[in-house]
Enzyme design. Structure first.
Site, PDB file in Angstrom:
ATOM      1  CE  LYS A  74     -12.871 -47.767 -21.142  1.00  0.00           C
ATOM      2  NZ  LYS A  74     -14.084 -47.836 -20.852  1.00  0.00           N
ATOM      3  CD  GLU A 121      -2.740 -53.715  -9.699  1.00  0.00           C
ATOM      4  OE1 GLU A 121      -2.914 -54.986  -9.374  1.00  0.00           O
ATOM      5  OE2 GLU A 121      -1.660 -53.128  -9.185  1.00  0.00           O
ATOM      6  CB  CYS A 166      -8.867 -59.293  -9.727  1.00  0.00           C
ATOM      7  SG  CYS A 166      -8.589 -58.233  -8.279  1.00  0.00           S
ATOM      8  CD  GLU A 209      -9.787 -63.563 -14.202  1.00  0.00           C
ATOM      9  OE1 GLU A 209      -9.836 -62.856 -15.093  1.00  0.00           O
ATOM     10  OE2 GLU A 209      -9.578 -63.028 -12.953  1.00  0.00           O
TER      11      GLU A 209
HETATM   12  P1  NAD Z   1     -11.716 -55.806 -19.563  1.00  0.00           P
HETATM   13  O1  NAD Z   1     -10.194 -55.871 -19.840  1.00  0.00           O
HETATM   14  O2  NAD Z   1     -12.339 -56.245 -20.452  1.00  0.00           O
HETATM   15  O3  NAD Z   1     -11.985 -54.339 -19.176  1.00  0.00           O
HETATM   16  C1  NAD Z   1     -11.419 -53.349 -18.578  1.00  0.00           C
HETATM   17  C2  NAD Z   1     -11.268 -51.956 -19.040  1.00  0.00           C
HETATM   18  O4  NAD Z   1     -10.766 -51.900 -20.341  1.00  0.00           O
HETATM   19  C3  NAD Z   1     -12.806 -51.249 -19.236  1.00  0.00           C
HETATM   20  O5  NAD Z   1     -12.942 -50.061 -19.055  1.00  0.00           O
HETATM   21  C4  NAD Z   1     -12.959 -51.600 -20.781  1.00  0.00           C
HETATM   22  O6  NAD Z   1     -13.693 -50.814 -21.408  1.00  0.00           O
HETATM   23  C5  NAD Z   1     -11.280 -51.140 -21.129  1.00  0.00           C
HETATM   24  N1  NAD Z   1     -11.033 -51.560 -22.392  1.00  0.00           N
HETATM   25  C6  NAD Z   1     -11.389 -53.004 -23.274  1.00  0.00           C
HETATM   26  N2  NAD Z   1     -10.848 -52.970 -24.488  1.00  0.00           N
HETATM   27  C7  NAD Z   1      -9.842 -51.964 -24.426  1.00  0.00           C
HETATM   28  C8  NAD Z   1      -8.845 -51.552 -25.328  1.00  0.00           C
HETATM   29  N3  NAD Z   1      -8.574 -52.238 -26.607  1.00  0.00           N
HETATM   30  N4  NAD Z   1      -8.000 -50.572 -25.123  1.00  0.00           N
HETATM   31  C9  NAD Z   1      -8.166 -50.040 -23.907  1.00  0.00           C
HETATM   32  N5  NAD Z   1      -9.048 -50.258 -22.901  1.00  0.00           N
HETATM   33  C10 NAD Z   1     -10.074 -51.419 -23.296  1.00  0.00           C
HETATM   34  O7  NAD Z   1     -11.939 -56.233 -18.294  1.00  0.00           O
HETATM   35  P2  NAD Z   1     -13.173 -56.349 -17.358  1.00  0.00           P
HETATM   36  O8  NAD Z   1     -14.099 -57.279 -17.952  1.00  0.00           O
HETATM   37  O9  NAD Z   1     -14.053 -55.011 -17.058  1.00  0.00           O
HETATM   38  O10 NAD Z   1     -13.022 -56.652 -15.923  1.00  0.00           O
HETATM   39  C11 NAD Z   1     -12.558 -58.095 -15.568  1.00  0.00           C
HETATM   40  C12 NAD Z   1     -10.987 -58.149 -15.593  1.00  0.00           C
HETATM   41  O11 NAD Z   1     -10.445 -57.461 -14.849  1.00  0.00           O
HETATM   42  C13 NAD Z   1     -10.914 -59.332 -15.042  1.00  0.00           C
HETATM   43  O12 NAD Z   1      -9.711 -60.220 -15.760  1.00  0.00           O
HETATM   44  C14 NAD Z   1     -10.221 -59.227 -13.374  1.00  0.00           C
HETATM   45  O13 NAD Z   1      -9.412 -60.166 -13.130  1.00  0.00           O
HETATM   46  C15 NAD Z   1      -9.644 -57.936 -13.748  1.00  0.00           C
HETATM   47  N6  NAD Z   1      -9.477 -57.189 -12.582  1.00  0.00           N
HETATM   48  C16 NAD Z   1      -8.189 -57.134 -11.945  1.00  0.00           C
HETATM   49  C17 NAD Z   1      -7.942 -56.441 -10.879  1.00  0.00           C
HETATM   50  C18 NAD Z   1      -6.745 -56.500 -10.233  1.00  0.00           C
HETATM   51  O14 NAD Z   1      -6.516 -55.331  -9.470  1.00  0.00           O
HETATM   52  N7  NAD Z   1      -5.674 -56.832 -10.722  1.00  0.00           N
HETATM   53  C19 NAD Z   1      -8.865 -55.901 -10.251  1.00  0.00           C
HETATM   54  C20 NAD Z   1     -10.250 -55.990 -10.802  1.00  0.00           C
HETATM   55  C21 NAD Z   1     -10.402 -56.615 -12.085  1.00  0.00           C
END
Ligand code: NAD
Length: 483
Positions: free
Chosen positions: A175, A250, A284, A385
């Site tokens: 997804k 992650e 991140c 963050e």
């Molecule tokens: P997010 O958690 O809002 O969304 C990530 C993914 O999860 C998206 O595809 C979203 O549609 C999905 N999602 C949202 N709600 C969900 C639920 N209830 N159940 C299952 N899936 C759900 O994060 P974002 O805004 O897309 O990305 C930013 C975040 O990602 C930041 O906190 C960043 O630090 C983190 N990030 C971490 C890494 C790493 O490798 N550690 C890499 C990139 C981004």
């Protein structure tokens, strides 16, 4: 031309019954693409398809050398398509094309590395358990892997998972973020053309609360690999507890970049700038806290402010852009809100601090790279963050103080340090509680090096041999031999 996509299930585009989600470019508002707004029923179909493909053995029983051959053929097709994929990535995320191109190439490198790792899948034989006994320890593919990825590095975060799971013999249901689904769908098509069997890679587009939630809680998924925010990661871990589903997370970060007075300061300036502006700060591992030795704090900050004047904000397809647009309007408001809070709580804004609209940027969600001096641990911008190009400068006096400030966060993804003293470099990096430490560099990586977090930045590792092993279960087979 507006690209319209449906789900990718069982080796073909599957028209969705429901609505479509419009993706407008964050840099200019132009309609770029339409994606199917998936439902729980679409997830059911994709998981059943992945399960059938996995259990057929067509992929998991293929000799690893042949699997590697298919993965390399996929890499060859991707390599011919770098430019097209980079344009999709740049336009959907709002990031500079130069950076997007690098990320597509890096994803191909990860794929080739994972293909090579497939050859390494092996076990152990214990031959000295007794004359009539033999013990075998084998690694088996975990099965159907649900993968949920974010919008900031759509192709990279996917390719830190998918090639490794495929190399291990697993099947996947992915997804992507509803904001940036283009490259996931395009790369899945190319995988099919390269010979990845139908049903081994499936993509269901849609929102987190509908498609993400359905995938994360699906009983037919053996493991969930998630990259995203810590808040959603916690929810996924809680939901996974019921079925003891394997989970790899992650998550977010609040990394420190520590500059000692004995460092090569020219290089440190570049590392600190890259660390907080790369990908508009939507990174991140962003080095969003600058810890700088007190004796040089003022002069170093002044040099950073000066250096920022040559950082170019620009449209994604402009080769000269260093920094692009934030992902959407709500996120722009959130980042500007953090800047406002920083001011209210007493930090001193010494660079940037506002939305950028001049030079044809008025239709997009651009924010000036921003530096705050006088930041203290009680402030919101020190703790949270921000996920935008905002740097907090915090002076320190001693090594102990630097380590203690760097570790004073519930995150533990990455930290950096700059010094010409090798004892300090090794001593401090040992004491930093993060999955990655950069010494005299920042945001560097290699496919062999595992990546992941300490503390609330997650668990599990991607890349490296650990990244392959995440997608395997270990089995012990005891045998009695008639001798
Ligand atoms: P997010 O958690 O809002 O969304 C990530 C993914 O999860 C998206 O595809 C979203 O549609 C999905 N999602 C949202 N709600 C969900 C639920 N209830 N159940 C299952 N899936 C759900 O994060 P974002 O805004 O897309 O990305 C930013 C975040 O990602 C930041 O906190 C960043 O630090 C983190 N990030 C971490 C890494 C790493 O490798 N550690 C890499 C990139 C981004």
């Amino acid at each position: 031309m507006v690209r319209t996509y449906y789900h990718w299930i069982d080796g073909s585009q599957t028209e969705a019954a429901g609505d479509l989600i419009d993706r407008n470019g964050p840099a200019d508002g132009r309609l770029l693409a339409r994606y199917a707004a998936g439902t729980a029923a679409d997830v059911d179909r994709a998981v059943a398809t992945a399960r059938a493909a996995f259990e057929s053995g067509v992929w998991s029983n293929m000799p690893a050398s042949e699997r590697a051959g298919v993965l390399n053929a996929w890499a060859d097709l991707l390599a011919k398509d770098v430019e097209r994929l980079a344009v999709i990535e740049a336009e959907e995320v709002g990031k500079p094309i130069l950076q997007a191109r690098g990320e597509v190439n890096w994803s191909i490198e990860l794929l080739r590395y994972a293909a090579a790792l497939a050859w390494q899948l092996s076990g152990q034989a214990f031959t000295h358990l007794g004359p009539e006994k033999l013990g075998l320890v084998t690694r088996e593919p975990r099965g159907v892997i649900g993968m949920i990825v974010p919008w900031n590095f759509p192709i990279v975060t996917l390719f830190q998972k998918l090639p490794f799971a495929l190399a291990a013999g697993c099947a996947a249901v992915v997804k992507p973020s509803e904001l940036t689904s283009g490259t996931a769908l395009e790369t899945a098509k190319l995988a099919s053309a390269a010979g990845v069997p139908d049903g081994i890679i499936n993509i269901v587009t849609g929102t987190g609360p509908v498609v993400g939630e359905a995938l994360a809680t699906h009983a037919g998924v053996d493991m969930l690999s998630f990259t995203g925010s810590t808040a959603v990661g916690k929810r996924i871990a809680r939901n996974a507890a019921d079925g003891i589903k394997r989970v790899a997370l992650e998550l977010g970060g609040k990394s420190a970049n520590i500059v000692f007075a004995d460092a090569d300061l020219d290089k440190a300036i570049e590392g600190v700038i890259t660390g907080f502006i790369l990908n508009q700060g939507e990174e991140c591992c962003a080095g969003s806290r600058l810890l700088v030795e007190e004796s040089i704090a003022e002069s170093f900050t002044a040099r950073l402010v000066e250096r920022l004047k040559s950082v170019r904000l620009g449209l994604p397809l402009d080769e000269a852009s260093d920094i692009g647009a934030l992902i959407h309007e709500g996120h722009l408001e959130r980042v500007l809100g953090f800047i406002e809070t920083g001011r209210k709580e007493g930090a001193v804004c010494v660079a940037g601090g506002a939305r950028a609209t001049a030079g044809g940027l008025d239709k997009g969600f651009f924010v000036e790279p921003t530096i705050f001096a006088g930041v203290t641990p009680d402030m919101t911008i020190y703790r949270q963050e921000i996920f935008g190009p905002v740097l907090s400068v915090i002076p320190f006096r001693t090594v102990d103080e630097a380590v203690s400030i760097a570790n004073d966060t519930h995150y533990g993804l990455a930290n950096g340090l700059w010094t010409s003293n090798v004892d300090k470099a090794l001593g401090v990096s040992r004491r930093l509680r993060s999955g990655t430490v950069y010494v005299n560099t920042y945001l560097e990586t290699a496919p062999q090096m595992p990546f992941g977090g300490f503390k609330e930045s997650g668990y599990g590792r991607e890349n490296g041999l650990d990244g392959l092993h995440e997608y395997t279960e270990v089995k012990s087979t005891f045998m009695r031999l008639a001798v």
